[in-house]
Design a protein around this motif. Structure first.
Motif, PDB file in Angstrom:
ATOM      1  N   GLY A 140      33.648  42.391  35.031  1.00  0.00           N
ATOM      2  CA  GLY A 140      34.747  41.660  35.655  1.00  0.00           C
ATOM      3  C   GLY A 140      34.280  40.785  36.799  1.00  0.00           C
ATOM      4  O   GLY A 140      34.710  39.631  36.934  1.00  0.00           O
ATOM      5  N   LEU A 141      33.375  41.308  37.632  1.00  0.00           N
ATOM      6  CA  LEU A 141      32.851  40.525  38.749  1.00  0.00           C
ATOM      7  C   LEU A 141      32.069  39.318  38.231  1.00  0.00           C
ATOM      8  O   LEU A 141      32.218  38.211  38.755  1.00  0.00           O
ATOM      9  CB  LEU A 141      31.963  41.399  39.630  1.00  0.00           C
ATOM     10  CG  LEU A 141      31.270  40.708  40.806  1.00  0.00           C
ATOM     11  CD1 LEU A 141      32.267  40.032  41.737  1.00  0.00           C
ATOM     12  CD2 LEU A 141      30.392  41.701  41.571  1.00  0.00           C
ATOM     13  N   GLY A 142      31.245  39.529  37.203  1.00  0.00           N
ATOM     14  CA  GLY A 142      30.481  38.420  36.645  1.00  0.00           C
ATOM     15  C   GLY A 142      31.367  37.333  36.078  1.00  0.00           C
ATOM     16  O   GLY A 142      31.118  36.129  36.281  1.00  0.00           O
ATOM     17  N   LEU A 143      32.425  37.731  35.377  1.00  0.00           N
ATOM     18  CA  LEU A 143      33.367  36.746  34.838  1.00  0.00           C
ATOM     19  C   LEU A 143      34.052  35.991  35.965  1.00  0.00           C
ATOM     20  O   LEU A 143      34.211  34.764  35.910  1.00  0.00           O
ATOM     21  CB  LEU A 143      34.406  37.462  33.964  1.00  0.00           C
ATOM     22  CG  LEU A 143      33.929  38.023  32.636  1.00  0.00           C
ATOM     23  CD1 LEU A 143      34.999  38.925  32.020  1.00  0.00           C
ATOM     24  CD2 LEU A 143      33.567  36.907  31.669  1.00  0.00           C
ATOM     25  N   TYR A 144      34.455  36.713  36.987  1.00  0.00           N
ATOM     26  CA  TYR A 144      35.151  36.084  38.116  1.00  0.00           C
ATOM     27  C   TYR A 144      34.251  35.080  38.832  1.00  0.00           C
ATOM     28  O   TYR A 144      34.670  33.969  39.150  1.00  0.00           O
ATOM     29  CB  TYR A 144      35.628  37.157  39.091  1.00  0.00           C
ATOM     30  CG  TYR A 144      36.204  36.611  40.365  1.00  0.00           C
ATOM     31  CD1 TYR A 144      37.366  35.846  40.354  1.00  0.00           C
ATOM     32  CD2 TYR A 144      35.582  36.847  41.590  1.00  0.00           C
ATOM     33  CE1 TYR A 144      37.899  35.341  41.526  1.00  0.00           C
ATOM     34  CE2 TYR A 144      36.107  36.349  42.763  1.00  0.00           C
ATOM     35  CZ  TYR A 144      37.266  35.587  42.730  1.00  0.00           C
ATOM     36  OH  TYR A 144      37.774  35.079  43.884  1.00  0.00           O
ATOM     37  N   LEU A 145      32.997  35.457  39.086  1.00  0.00           N
ATOM     38  CA  LEU A 145      32.081  34.556  39.785  1.00  0.00           C
ATOM     39  C   LEU A 145      31.718  33.338  38.933  1.00  0.00           C
ATOM     40  O   LEU A 145      31.383  32.283  39.460  1.00  0.00           O
ATOM     41  CB  LEU A 145      30.806  35.309  40.175  1.00  0.00           C
ATOM     42  CG  LEU A 145      30.978  36.398  41.241  1.00  0.00           C
ATOM     43  CD1 LEU A 145      29.694  37.214  41.374  1.00  0.00           C
ATOM     44  CD2 LEU A 145      31.355  35.792  42.593  1.00  0.00           C
ATOM     45  N   THR A 146      31.806  33.490  37.606  1.00  0.00           N
ATOM     46  CA  THR A 146      31.437  32.398  36.705  1.00  0.00           C
ATOM     47  C   THR A 146      32.603  31.463  36.421  1.00  0.00           C
ATOM     48  O   THR A 146      32.466  30.240  36.482  1.00  0.00           O
ATOM     49  CB  THR A 146      30.908  32.971  35.369  1.00  0.00           C
ATOM     50  OG1 THR A 146      29.785  33.809  35.637  1.00  0.00           O
ATOM     51  CG2 THR A 146      30.488  31.848  34.426  1.00  0.00           C
ATOM     52  N   ILE A 147      33.774  32.042  36.097  1.00  0.00           N
ATOM     53  CA  ILE A 147      34.891  31.207  35.656  1.00  0.00           C
ATOM     54  C   ILE A 147      36.033  31.156  36.654  1.00  0.00           C
ATOM     55  O   ILE A 147      36.955  30.352  36.511  1.00  0.00           O
ATOM     56  CB  ILE A 147      35.431  31.673  34.294  1.00  0.00           C
ATOM     57  CG1 ILE A 147      36.031  33.082  34.399  1.00  0.00           C
ATOM     58  CG2 ILE A 147      34.327  31.636  33.244  1.00  0.00           C
ATOM     59  CD1 ILE A 147      36.653  33.587  33.098  1.00  0.00           C
ATOM     60  N   GLY A 148      35.997  32.024  37.687  1.00  0.00           N
ATOM     61  CA  GLY A 148      37.065  32.017  38.685  1.00  0.00           C
ATOM     62  C   GLY A 148      38.350  32.591  38.119  1.00  0.00           C
ATOM     63  O   GLY A 148      38.358  33.300  37.108  1.00  0.00           O
ATOM     64  N   GLY A 149      39.477  32.241  38.750  1.00  0.00           N
ATOM     65  CA  GLY A 149      40.771  32.738  38.296  1.00  0.00           C
ATOM     66  C   GLY A 149      40.815  34.244  38.330  1.00  0.00           C
ATOM     67  O   GLY A 149      40.248  34.885  39.204  1.00  0.00           O
ATOM     68  N   ARG A 150      41.452  34.825  37.328  1.00  0.00           N
ATOM     69  CA  ARG A 150      41.510  36.275  37.209  1.00  0.00           C
ATOM     70  C   ARG A 150      40.422  36.699  36.235  1.00  0.00           C
ATOM     71  O   ARG A 150      40.633  36.820  35.030  1.00  0.00           O
ATOM     72  CB  ARG A 150      42.891  36.737  36.744  1.00  0.00           C
ATOM     73  CG  ARG A 150      43.997  36.431  37.758  1.00  0.00           C
ATOM     74  CD  ARG A 150      45.211  37.317  37.526  1.00  0.00           C
ATOM     75  NE  ARG A 150      44.890  38.727  37.755  1.00  0.00           N
ATOM     76  CZ  ARG A 150      44.879  39.322  38.944  1.00  0.00           C
ATOM     77  NH1 ARG A 150      45.155  38.623  40.023  1.00  0.00           N
ATOM     78  NH2 ARG A 150      44.585  40.588  39.055  1.00  0.00           N
TER      79      ARG A 150
END
Length: 203
Positions: A140-150
Motif C-alpha cells: 500500500g505504501l509503495g502504491l501510494y508513493l508511486t501513484i498518489g491518491g488512495r
C-alpha cells in the motif's frame, strides 16, 4: 504495476528467540522526507494504511482504527520512529521501529516488529502471522508513493482477486524462507506457510 514484483523488492529476515523480530527492508524511489511524512502524518496514513487518532507526538499515544494502538516511544525526523504496538486484551510486549535513510536518490525503508508470540500461535503460523500483514502494508505504501491518491489496498477483499491471492501466497512463501534461514525445520516451515496462506487468503 505487478504486485509480486513489488513483493520481490523487499528483503525479509527473522531474528528468533524469546522475542521474535521480523525485519523488512526495501528501497522506495521517493525522498526521505516524503516517506517520513507518509508514515507519520495522520491524513497521509489514512490514504495507504489505516485511519489513526491520538496525540501524535513523542510520548503521546495513537490508535489505528480496528488495529493496534500504543505509545510513541521515539520520534527522530526523518529517520526513526518507534512505537509500542498493542492489540487485544493481553498483548504482551510488542514494538515496531521504522528506520529511514537516504540511499541512491530515494529512501531505504526498514521496519522491525519485535514481539512476544504465544507458543501455540508461533507453532501454527511462524513469522508470516505478522510478516504477511506488513508486506500488505508496504504494498500500500509503495502504491501510494508511486501513484498518489488512495494507494492503499482493501485487505478485506484483496484476497478475492487473482493478483491478491498470488501476492499473499508468495509473501507467505517468502516468510517461510526467512523462517527456514533462521533455523525452522522444513516440516515446521511448510505447515506454517500453509496455515498463514489459508488465514490471509481463505477459500
Amino acid at each position: 504495476m505487478d504486485f509480486v514484483d513489488e513483493l520481490l523488492k523487499a528483503q525479509r529476515e527473522l531474528k528468533d528467540g524469546d522475542i521474535k523480530t521480523v525485519v523488512l527492508r526495501r528501497h522506495f524511489d521517493a525522498e526521505i522526507k516524503d516517506v517520513w511524512d507518509a508514515c507519520t502524518q495522520a491524513e497521509r496514513l489514512n490514504r495507504w494504511f489505516l485511519p489513526v487518532t491520538g496525540d501524535l507526538r513523542l510520548g503521546g499515544t495513537y490508535q489505528l482504527q480496528g488495529n493496534a494502538g500504543g505509545e510513541i516511544l521515539r520520534c527522530e525526523p526523518p529517520s526513526l520512529l518507534k512505537v509500542s504496538w498493542l492489540f487485544g486484551p493481553n498483548p504482551g510486549f510488542s514494538e515496531v521501529e521504522v528506520h529511514l535513510s537516504a540511499q541512491d536518490g530515494g529512501t531505504l525503508f526498514e521496519l522491525r516488529h519485535s514481539a512476544e508470540m504465544p507458543p501455540e500461535m508461533w507453532d501454527q503460523y511462524g513469522p508470516g502471522a505478522t510478516g504477511v500483514g506488513w508486506d500488505l502494508a508496504l504494498l500500500g505504501l509503495g502504491l501510494y508513493l508511486t501513484i498518489g491518491g488512495r494507494g492503499g489496498i482493501d485487505e478485506n477483499t484483496f484476497h478475492e482477486t487473482s493478483e491478491g491471492r498470488r501476492f499473499i501466497t508468495e509473501s507467505s512463501r517468502a516468510w517461510g524462507e526467512a523462517h527456514q534461514a533462521a533455523g525452522g525445520t522444513p516440516d515446521q516451515v511448510a505447515a506454517a506457510v500453509a496455515a498463514t496462506t489459508a488465514f490471509y487468503a481463505p477459500e
